[in-house]
Motif scaffolding. Structure first.
Motif, mmCIF file in Angstrom:
data_model
loop_
_atom_site.group_PDB
_atom_site.id
_atom_site.type_symbol
_atom_site.label_atom_id
_atom_site.label_comp_id
_atom_site.label_asym_id
_atom_site.label_seq_id
_atom_site.Cartn_x
_atom_site.Cartn_y
_atom_site.Cartn_z
ATOM 1 N N ASP A 153 -29.997 -20.508 -18.829
ATOM 2 C CA ASP A 153 -28.941 -19.223 -18.948
ATOM 3 C C ASP A 153 -28.195 -19.359 -17.411
ATOM 4 O OD1 ASP A 153 -29.244 -17.748 -21.097
ATOM 5 O OD2 ASP A 153 -31.364 -17.573 -20.798
ATOM 6 N N SER A 154 -28.733 -20.167 -16.372
ATOM 7 C CA SER A 154 -28.092 -19.945 -15.136
ATOM 8 C C SER A 154 -26.918 -21.197 -15.148
ATOM 9 C CB SER A 154 -28.934 -20.266 -13.857
ATOM 10 O OG SER A 154 -29.696 -21.657 -14.317
ATOM 11 N N PHE A 155 -26.895 -22.237 -16.071
ATOM 12 C CA PHE A 155 -25.964 -23.232 -16.104
ATOM 13 C C PHE A 155 -24.740 -22.633 -16.606
ATOM 14 C CE2 PHE A 155 -23.698 -27.080 -17.129
ATOM 15 C CZ PHE A 155 -24.537 -27.847 -16.453
ATOM 16 N N ILE A 156 -23.731 -22.477 -15.772
ATOM 17 C CA ILE A 156 -22.601 -21.970 -16.297
ATOM 18 C C ILE A 156 -21.472 -23.200 -16.519
ATOM 19 C CG2 ILE A 156 -20.553 -20.453 -15.753
ATOM 20 C CD1 ILE A 156 -22.710 -18.811 -14.332
ATOM 21 N N ILE A 157 -20.809 -23.170 -17.619
ATOM 22 C CA ILE A 157 -19.680 -24.124 -17.932
ATOM 23 C C ILE A 157 -18.468 -23.676 -17.383
ATOM 24 C CG2 ILE A 157 -18.370 -25.212 -19.509
ATOM 25 C CD1 ILE A 157 -21.155 -26.392 -19.584
ATOM 26 N N ASP A 158 -18.214 -24.116 -16.005
ATOM 27 C CA ASP A 158 -16.830 -23.553 -15.493
ATOM 28 C C ASP A 158 -15.580 -24.761 -15.726
ATOM 29 O OD1 ASP A 158 -14.996 -22.569 -13.993
ATOM 30 O OD2 ASP A 158 -15.951 -22.865 -11.812
ATOM 31 N N LEU A 159 -14.498 -24.083 -16.582
ATOM 32 C CA LEU A 159 -13.609 -25.069 -16.856
ATOM 33 C C LEU A 159 -12.004 -24.659 -16.007
ATOM 34 C CD1 LEU A 159 -14.099 -25.696 -20.496
ATOM 35 C CD2 LEU A 159 -14.862 -27.046 -18.828
ATOM 36 N N THR A 160 -12.215 -23.819 -15.018
ATOM 37 C CA THR A 160 -11.131 -23.402 -14.315
ATOM 38 C C THR A 160 -10.283 -24.363 -13.929
ATOM 39 O OG1 THR A 160 -12.320 -22.735 -12.200
ATOM 40 C CG2 THR A 160 -12.012 -21.158 -13.829
ATOM 41 N N ASP A 161 -10.866 -25.383 -13.292
ATOM 42 C CA ASP A 161 -9.951 -26.502 -12.546
ATOM 43 C C ASP A 161 -9.786 -27.569 -13.344
ATOM 44 O OD1 ASP A 161 -12.503 -27.178 -12.735
ATOM 45 O OD2 ASP A 161 -12.556 -28.280 -10.846
ATOM 46 N N GLY A 201 -17.497 -30.947 -31.465
ATOM 47 C CA GLY A 201 -18.119 -29.809 -30.293
ATOM 48 C C GLY A 201 -17.849 -28.352 -30.741
ATOM 49 N N GLY A 202 -17.182 -28.326 -32.021
ATOM 50 C CA GLY A 202 -17.128 -26.593 -32.409
ATOM 51 C C GLY A 202 -17.921 -26.523 -33.585
ATOM 52 N N LYS A 218 -23.487 -31.136 -24.897
ATOM 53 C CA LYS A 218 -24.825 -31.671 -24.438
ATOM 54 C C LYS A 218 -24.732 -32.437 -22.835
ATOM 55 C CE LYS A 218 -28.200 -33.214 -27.261
ATOM 56 N NZ LYS A 218 -28.588 -34.020 -28.288
ATOM 57 N N ILE A 219 -25.532 -31.779 -22.075
ATOM 58 C CA ILE A 219 -25.544 -32.588 -20.787
ATOM 59 C C ILE A 219 -26.757 -32.872 -20.316
ATOM 60 C CG2 ILE A 219 -24.762 -31.974 -18.364
ATOM 61 C CD1 ILE A 219 -22.606 -30.147 -19.342
ATOM 62 N N ASP A 220 -26.815 -33.913 -19.927
ATOM 63 C CA ASP A 220 -28.310 -34.543 -19.318
ATOM 64 C C ASP A 220 -29.484 -34.011 -20.732
ATOM 65 O OD1 ASP A 220 -27.306 -35.324 -16.944
ATOM 66 O OD2 ASP A 220 -27.845 -33.265 -16.243
ATOM 67 N N GLY A 221 -29.138 -34.370 -21.869
ATOM 68 C CA GLY A 221 -29.947 -34.025 -23.056
ATOM 69 C C GLY A 221 -30.112 -32.732 -23.426
ATOM 70 N N LYS A 222 -29.435 -31.851 -22.692
ATOM 71 C CA LYS A 222 -29.565 -30.231 -22.984
ATOM 72 C C LYS A 222 -28.440 -29.719 -23.581
ATOM 73 C CE LYS A 222 -33.225 -29.444 -19.563
ATOM 74 N NZ LYS A 222 -33.647 -28.689 -18.415
ATOM 75 N N LEU A 223 -28.564 -29.015 -24.778
ATOM 76 C CA LEU A 223 -27.298 -28.384 -25.259
ATOM 77 C C LEU A 223 -26.784 -27.106 -24.495
ATOM 78 C CD1 LEU A 223 -25.774 -29.359 -27.930
ATOM 79 C CD2 LEU A 223 -26.896 -27.503 -29.161
ATOM 80 N N ARG A 224 -25.624 -27.094 -23.959
ATOM 81 C CA ARG A 224 -25.011 -26.234 -23.211
ATOM 82 C C ARG A 224 -23.750 -25.219 -23.732
ATOM 83 N NH1 ARG A 224 -28.872 -25.562 -19.161
ATOM 84 N NH2 ARG A 224 -29.295 -27.714 -18.374
#
Length: 283
Positions: A195-203, A226-227, A241-247
């Motif tokens: 829950d702390s891993f935040i996908i930040d796409l602002t840049d 991806g949808g 999926k990042i490092d084997g974990k679905l985000r």
């Protein structure tokens, strides 16, 4: 004269029966099960608040008759004497049975007991996962009927009530304590990480959606990688999926917007090559 010999006898009987607990060892109070404590009532079995005396009163039913045990300044003292009275007048077996019954919730499952569990910080939900009117903490929701925050945890596939709270943070903290007790430190750490891993796409610059290959689109599914469509929220959802974990990336009204943000996430977390390779495999 005015109520008769029967009423006089009844009054004598009520006042002549004295609850004597002088030889009874201390007993822990018997808490009511979760969700069964009304507003202003005692949280312990056999206890109620007497407004006239402005004190807590303990009572027990013996041979079908309600007997007064005593009046108390303290709710816990009243509850402890009620438990002692049960021990004396109904036996240890009856006391154990009462405890066992009261230690279970409406589903018949044991109550969530967090006594002795160290304080824990609430588990914040990641950005994009907090619906309007919902709690920002995992394991917490608002109960409109009780007008309170409610904490619940799933144990062995069953949803279990932890408690009701005036404060959202307290509910979140108790959920984290319940995870710590019933699932271990590892599960608590994992929940925080997820829950702390935040996908930040602002840049991240705009990217074209990545279409699926012809023949790879199931009925009702997205035509983009991806949808997925989330029936619960009635929205499109983007995941990576990042490092084997679905985000979780976010929820969208539009299928294309979800696909665009998925492509942007691929660009950021896997690089330009990752976007091109996925696009190439689907052309």
């Amino acid at each position: 004269k005015y109520k008769g010999q029967g009423a006089l006898g009844k009054a004598r009987d009520q006042n002549s029966f004295i609850i004597d607990l002088s030889d009874i060892p201390p007993q822990p109070p018997i808490p009511k099960s979760a969700g069964r404590v009304r507003d202003g009532a005692s949280k312990y079995r056999g206890v109620s608040f007497n407004k006239q005396a402005n004190k807590w009163v303990a009572r027990i039913s013996i041979d079908g008759k309600e007997r007064s045990i005593g009046f108390y300044e303290n709710e816990e003292e009243a509850a402890a004497d009620y438990a002692r009275a049960v021990f004396k007048y109904r036996s240890q077996a009856a006391l154990n049975k009462t405890r066992e019954h009261r230690a279970r919730d409406k589903s018949g499952e044991p109550n969530i007991d967090l006594s002795g569990i160290t304080p824990q910080l609430p588990i914040s939900k990641s950005a994009g996962r907090v619906k309007e009117g919902a709690s920002k903490y995992t394991g917490v929701n608002f109960n409109k009927q009780k007008n309170k925050w409610q904490a619940q945890i799933s144990i062995d596939g069953k949803n279990r009530l932890i408690g009701h709270y005036m404060n959202e943070e307290e509910a979140g903290a108790d959920y984290a304590r319940a995870v710590f007790k019933y699932k271990g430190q590892g599960a608590l750490g994992k929940a925080r990480e997820q829950d702390s891993f935040i996908i930040d796409l602002t840049d991240v610059p705009p990217q074209s959606p990545i279409p699926k290959r012809a023949g790879h689109i199931k009925e009702g599914a997205s035509k983009y990688i991806g949808g997925t469509f989330n029936k619960q929220t009635n929205k499109w959802r983007a995941l990576i999926k990042i490092d084997g974990k679905l985000r979780h990336i976010g929820y969208y009204d539009n299928e294309e917007e979800a696909a665009v943000d998925y492509a942007r996430a691929v660009f950021k977390y896997r690089g330009q090559f990752g976007t091109e390779s996925q696009s190439g495999r689907n052309n």
